[in-house]
Design an enzyme around this catalytic site. Structure first.
Site: not given
Length: 390
Positions: A78, A156, A260, A294, A316, A318, A389
């Site tokens: 990604d 989001i 990241h 989270s 970047h 948890a 999500k």
């Protein structure tokens, strides 16, 4: 031990500097870090962030600097995945308004494996310049994917900031165009290494500077970074539209973007090297960044301290404490949902299949932040109010 009393592993060719205790690393991530430290072209040391966990080839939450080579898998599939944040002028938001905004977001931003039914305006796409064979091949498909969230840990989130304002945060990447570029050049790297008799694990196959594919991959990776930003920007525009439809007087400011998953040529310890950050954020002195928790815990807007030992990087997020399969098997839906409801969060857990993104599958974000006090200064804390999500 380095200056903060944390562990340095010295059993390999290069030191491995940890921003967490060695026993807090899962065995897979630890072995991958050892593999990195023994690469013949690795530079200075390996830096492991407090959110680290096992990845493919290289741990998530790791920084690898190299001399003369680039490793597609040390960037990941990604390419350009990252976060962006935007501040509104709102200091509070009504629950009914919040629900309506989330409804509009879900109607206008495809999530998971979904994409737009029609091609988006090409003006949103980064310009294709030079020789970009995979980007050119995937361009038309990408017109349907730009402005889409994707799956996994992408989100989001609407948040309440400690500065008194409502914030928006988006986490997503380069979708299928980045995935295709990554896999294409990883396969080429494997072939080149095997043909040259290189004793390098397949999942860390590299492209040497002497190969034309080094430049090809770097240029296509850079395009994917731009595409990932464009993807997040378009989603942010759709979120802004959702806000405006519900609260017409809303205004926006202070856009921040941070990838990241990328590799970049940088100066460190007096030498020019290629810094691979996989699930790690650049944190130069004074540079803004985002570290999400989270969907049930705080996120943070931070400024980097420019710490040399981490190659000017930080965590970047948890970081996972459970694999996705473990989370679905071990966590309880009712327990996770109850905790989110008690906090008044409009969450994204509907059934057992959503438990891989439950708060219980992630590390303690406060401990992660405490472990990197030498890397970043917290500027604003962000409490989740509502989450979409992937």
């Amino acid at each position: 031990m380095h200056k903060n009393g944390r562990a340095i592993i010295k059993t390999e060719k290069l030191p491995i500097k940890l921003w967490l205790k060695e026993e807090q690393m899962d065995e897979g991530a630890l072995q991958q870090a050892r593999n990195l430290a023994n690469l013949p072209f690795a530079f200075k040391h390996i830096a492991i962030m407090p959110d680290t966990h096992q990845g493919y080839g290289m741990p998530i939450g790791a920084i690898l600097a190299t001399k003369g080579v680039i490793i597609p898998n040390a960037v990941g599939v990604d390419i350009g995945c990252g976060m962006c944040s935007l501040r509104t002028n709102l200091t509070e938001i009504d629950t009914d308004d919040l629900k309506e905004i989330i409804k509009i977001i879900r109607e206008t931003i495809p999530v998971g494996f979904n994409r737009h039914k029609t091609a988006q305006d090409p003006a949103w796409m980064p310009e294709v310049t030079g020789n970009l064979p995979i980007v050119t091949q995937e361009y038309d498909n990408a017109l349907y994917q730009i402005g889409t969230l994707g799956s996994g840990n992408h989100f989001i989130e609407i948040q309440q900031g400690s500065d008194g304002y409502i914030w928006i945060m988006v986490h997503s990447g380069s979708r299928n165009i980045g995935f295709t570029v990554a896999n294409h050049y990883h396969a080429i790297a494997q072939e080149l290494n095997q043909a040259a008799g290189e004793d390098i694990a397949n999942d860390l196959a590299f492209l040497p500077e002497s190969s034309k594919y080094f430049t090809l991959y770097k240029n296509e990776m850079d395009y994917c970074l731009e595409f990932a930003l464009a993807n997040r920007t378009l989603m942010m525009e759709r979120v802004k539209t959702a806000f405006t439809q519900v609260i017409p007087e809303v205004e926006f400011a202070d856009f921040i973007n941070k990838p990241h998953n990328f590799a970049a040529e940088e100066e460190h310890f007096g030498e020019t090297v290629i810094v691979h950050r996989k699930g790690a954020t650049r944190a130069r002195k004074g540079e803004w960044g985002m570290i999400p928790g989270s969907q049930g815990t705080r996120s943070f807007l931070v400024k980097g301290k420019g710490e040399a030992q981490s190659f000017q990087s930080c965590a970047h997020g948890a970081g996972r404490i459970m694999s996705r399969a473990q989370a679905r098997k071990q966590l309880d839906v009712r327990t996770e949902v109850k905790a989110l409801k008690e906090q008044g969060i409009l969450h994204a857990i509907r059934s057992r299949k959503d438990l891989d993104e439950a708060p219980g599958s992630y590390k303690d974000i406060d401990e992660v932040m405490d472990n990197q006090k030498d890397l970043v200064d917290i500027q604003i804390e962000l409490q989740p109010l509502a989450v979409v999500k992937g």
